[in-house]
Design a protein around this motif. Structure first.
Motif, mmCIF file in Angstrom:
data_model
loop_
_atom_site.group_PDB
_atom_site.id
_atom_site.type_symbol
_atom_site.label_atom_id
_atom_site.label_comp_id
_atom_site.label_asym_id
_atom_site.label_seq_id
_atom_site.Cartn_x
_atom_site.Cartn_y
_atom_site.Cartn_z
ATOM 1 N N GLY A 136 0.822 -1.202 0.000
ATOM 2 C CA GLY A 136 0.000 0.000 0.000
ATOM 3 C C GLY A 136 0.857 1.252 0.000
ATOM 4 N N GLY A 137 1.857 1.278 0.867
ATOM 5 C CA GLY A 137 2.769 2.424 0.920
ATOM 6 C C GLY A 137 3.637 2.527 -0.316
ATOM 7 N N ILE A 138 4.108 1.379 -0.785
ATOM 8 C CA ILE A 138 4.928 1.374 -2.007
ATOM 9 C C ILE A 138 4.080 1.825 -3.198
ATOM 10 C CG2 ILE A 138 6.233 -0.089 -3.605
ATOM 11 C CD1 ILE A 138 6.942 -1.819 -1.083
ATOM 12 N N GLY A 139 2.869 1.307 -3.275
ATOM 13 C CA GLY A 139 1.960 1.696 -4.363
ATOM 14 C C GLY A 139 1.614 3.170 -4.319
ATOM 15 N N ALA A 140 1.417 3.698 -3.105
ATOM 16 C CA ALA A 140 1.134 5.125 -2.972
ATOM 17 C C ALA A 140 2.306 5.961 -3.479
ATOM 18 C CB ALA A 140 0.801 5.475 -1.524
ATOM 19 N N ALA A 141 3.520 5.463 -3.246
ATOM 20 C CA ALA A 141 4.701 6.172 -3.751
ATOM 21 C C ALA A 141 4.730 6.143 -5.281
ATOM 22 C CB ALA A 141 5.981 5.556 -3.181
ATOM 23 N N VAL A 142 4.378 4.996 -5.865
ATOM 24 C CA VAL A 142 4.325 4.888 -7.332
ATOM 25 C C VAL A 142 3.249 5.824 -7.881
ATOM 26 C CG1 VAL A 142 3.765 3.332 -9.253
ATOM 27 C CG2 VAL A 142 5.264 2.549 -7.399
ATOM 28 N N THR A 143 2.088 5.835 -7.232
ATOM 29 C CA THR A 143 1.016 6.739 -7.657
ATOM 30 C C THR A 143 1.483 8.189 -7.556
ATOM 31 O OG1 THR A 143 -0.634 5.134 -6.902
ATOM 32 C CG2 THR A 143 -1.389 7.395 -7.237
ATOM 33 N N GLY A 144 2.202 8.512 -6.483
ATOM 34 C CA GLY A 144 2.738 9.857 -6.321
ATOM 35 C C GLY A 144 3.758 10.217 -7.386
ATOM 36 N N LEU A 145 4.605 9.264 -7.750
ATOM 37 C CA LEU A 145 5.575 9.511 -8.829
ATOM 38 C C LEU A 145 4.868 9.802 -10.150
ATOM 39 C CD1 LEU A 145 8.278 6.780 -8.079
ATOM 40 C CD2 LEU A 145 8.570 9.269 -7.946
ATOM 41 N N LEU A 146 3.826 9.029 -10.445
ATOM 42 C CA LEU A 146 3.040 9.282 -11.658
ATOM 43 C C LEU A 146 2.383 10.651 -11.600
ATOM 44 C CD1 LEU A 146 1.358 5.793 -12.194
ATOM 45 C CD2 LEU A 146 3.112 6.853 -13.640
ATOM 46 N N ALA A 147 1.880 11.008 -10.430
ATOM 47 C CA ALA A 147 1.246 12.316 -10.263
ATOM 48 C C ALA A 147 2.255 13.444 -10.472
ATOM 49 C CB ALA A 147 0.621 12.417 -8.878
ATOM 50 N N ASP A 148 3.469 13.265 -9.938
ATOM 51 C CA ASP A 148 4.499 14.292 -10.098
ATOM 52 C C ASP A 148 4.955 14.408 -11.548
ATOM 53 O OD1 ASP A 148 4.423 14.905 -7.412
ATOM 54 O OD2 ASP A 148 6.204 13.714 -6.906
ATOM 55 N N LYS A 149 5.096 13.275 -12.215
ATOM 56 C CA LYS A 149 5.610 13.285 -13.586
ATOM 57 C C LYS A 149 4.555 13.738 -14.598
ATOM 58 C CE LYS A 149 8.181 10.496 -16.856
ATOM 59 N NZ LYS A 149 9.468 11.117 -17.024
ATOM 60 N N TYR A 150 3.306 13.317 -14.387
ATOM 61 C CA TYR A 150 2.246 13.614 -15.363
ATOM 62 C C TYR A 150 1.183 14.514 -14.742
ATOM 63 C CZ TYR A 150 4.644 9.819 -17.706
ATOM 64 O OH TYR A 150 5.609 9.039 -18.277
ATOM 65 N N SER A 151 0.327 13.940 -13.930
ATOM 66 C CA SER A 151 -0.703 14.694 -13.204
ATOM 67 C C SER A 151 -1.326 13.771 -12.173
ATOM 68 C CB SER A 151 -1.784 15.229 -14.152
ATOM 69 O OG SER A 151 -2.621 14.176 -14.607
ATOM 70 N N LEU A 152 -1.988 14.371 -11.197
ATOM 71 C CA LEU A 152 -2.644 13.560 -10.177
ATOM 72 C C LEU A 152 -3.779 12.746 -10.787
ATOM 73 C CD1 LEU A 152 -2.806 12.661 -7.287
ATOM 74 C CD2 LEU A 152 -4.117 14.732 -6.750
ATOM 75 N N THR A 153 -4.456 13.307 -11.764
ATOM 76 C CA THR A 153 -5.530 12.568 -12.432
ATOM 77 C C THR A 153 -4.975 11.311 -13.097
ATOM 78 O OG1 THR A 153 -6.839 14.573 -12.768
ATOM 79 C CG2 THR A 153 -7.318 12.701 -14.213
ATOM 80 N N ILE A 154 -3.851 11.419 -13.774
ATOM 81 C CA ILE A 154 -3.244 10.245 -14.414
ATOM 82 C C ILE A 154 -2.782 9.244 -13.353
ATOM 83 C CG2 ILE A 154 -1.235 9.468 -15.763
ATOM 84 C CD1 ILE A 154 -1.696 11.932 -17.546
ATOM 85 N N GLY A 155 -2.196 9.738 -12.270
ATOM 86 C CA GLY A 155 -1.793 8.849 -11.186
ATOM 87 C C GLY A 155 -2.977 8.081 -10.624
ATOM 88 N N LEU A 156 -4.103 8.779 -10.434
ATOM 89 C CA LEU A 156 -5.294 8.108 -9.910
ATOM 90 C C LEU A 156 -5.922 7.176 -10.941
ATOM 91 C CD1 LEU A 156 -6.901 10.943 -7.757
ATOM 92 C CD2 LEU A 156 -5.724 8.883 -6.967
ATOM 93 N N ARG A 157 -5.876 7.547 -12.198
ATOM 94 C CA ARG A 157 -6.408 6.647 -13.239
ATOM 95 C C ARG A 157 -5.591 5.357 -13.321
ATOM 96 N NH1 ARG A 157 -10.408 8.822 -16.247
ATOM 97 N NH2 ARG A 157 -10.559 11.074 -16.283
ATOM 98 N N ALA A 158 -4.302 5.457 -13.065
ATOM 99 C CA ALA A 158 -3.449 4.264 -13.092
ATOM 100 C C ALA A 158 -3.856 3.262 -12.008
ATOM 101 C CB ALA A 158 -1.979 4.665 -12.922
ATOM 102 N N LEU A 159 -4.533 3.737 -10.966
ATOM 103 C CA LEU A 159 -4.996 2.830 -9.911
ATOM 104 C C LEU A 159 -6.030 1.820 -10.409
ATOM 105 C CD1 LEU A 159 -5.430 5.030 -6.720
ATOM 106 C CD2 LEU A 159 -3.706 3.300 -7.195
ATOM 107 N N LEU A 160 -6.608 2.065 -11.559
ATOM 108 C CA LEU A 160 -7.563 1.099 -12.112
ATOM 109 C C LEU A 160 -6.929 -0.274 -12.312
ATOM 110 C CD1 LEU A 160 -9.404 3.390 -14.651
ATOM 111 C CD2 LEU A 160 -10.498 2.097 -12.803
ATOM 112 N N ILE A 161 -5.618 -0.303 -12.486
ATOM 113 C CA ILE A 161 -4.938 -1.579 -12.717
ATOM 114 C C ILE A 161 -4.882 -2.443 -11.454
ATOM 115 C CG2 ILE A 161 -2.564 -0.845 -12.249
ATOM 116 C CD1 ILE A 161 -1.773 -2.521 -14.717
ATOM 117 N N ALA A 162 -4.847 -1.830 -10.273
ATOM 118 C CA ALA A 162 -4.683 -2.591 -9.030
ATOM 119 C C ALA A 162 -5.834 -3.582 -8.790
ATOM 120 C CB ALA A 162 -4.505 -1.646 -7.849
ATOM 121 N N PRO A 163 -7.106 -3.156 -8.848
ATOM 122 C CA PRO A 163 -8.168 -4.143 -8.639
ATOM 123 C C PRO A 163 -8.209 -5.210 -9.740
ATOM 124 C CG PRO A 163 -9.063 -1.914 -8.525
ATOM 125 C CD PRO A 163 -7.627 -1.802 -8.927
#
Length: 188
Positions: free
Chosen positions: A142-169
């Protein structure tokens, strides 16, 4: 014994993907709501709604897993989470979003009690270890994934970082489908 280890690993992996979704979502959702032009207070209300319904989902998950089965509840919760989450990200109406948050909270909550009991059934000679793996090891990503989501948000946007979460479920559902295929293959 390898089948038991693989079965337990698949259950733990499914919960790891659930944890990646959960920790990233509760970490970044209030900020995303604020980026959408709403107040941080509204983001806090959204977060409260999600976590309150997560608790309700945990209660319901225990009942449902006794009635329809453990892996079925995990697969159902994670599988239905994808469309609910996609609609949440794309809904413009806050009233619709709060309803979707409630649904998502229930769906995420469904999976925890079912996963603990499923792990105990798979590894019946060590129920304490099985429970600890699901609860403890299941949360590490969970913490590692949150860091990955944060990296995506920093590099692209928070919306893209959150959209990438669709892959987890989706990955969590995949683990449950492999789990049931292995179990049925062993029974046959």
């Amino acid at each position: 014994t390898n089948e038991w280890v693989l079965g337990l690993a698949l259950v733990v992996l499914a919960i790891m993907f659930r944890s990646w979704f959960y920790v990233s979502f509760v970490t970044y959702m209030p900020t995303w709501i604020h980026e959408q032009g709403r107040t941080l207070a509204m983001g806090g209300k959204f977060l409260f709604s999600f976590t309150a319904f997560l608790g309700a989902g945990s209660l319901l998950g225990g009942v449902l897993s006794d009635r329809i089965g453990r892996w079925q509840v995990i697969a159902l919760g994670l599988g239905c989470l994808c469309p609910a989450y996609w609609y949440f990200l794309n809904a413009l109406n806050p009233d619709i979003q709060i309803i979707l948050l409630a649904v998502m909270g229930v769906l995420v909550g469904l999976t925890l009690p079912a996963s603990i009991v499923l792990a105990q059934e798979v590894w019946s000679r060590g129920v304490g270890l099985a429970s600890a793996l699901v609860i403890g090891l299941g949360w590490v990503p969970g913490g590692i994934g949150a860091a990955v989501t944060g990296l995506l948000a920093d590099k692209y946007s928070l919306t893209i970082g959150l959209r990438a979460l669709l892959i987890a479920p989706v990955l969590g559902v995949g683990c449950m489908l492999i789990f049931v295929a292995l179990r049925r293959g062993r029974e046959a």
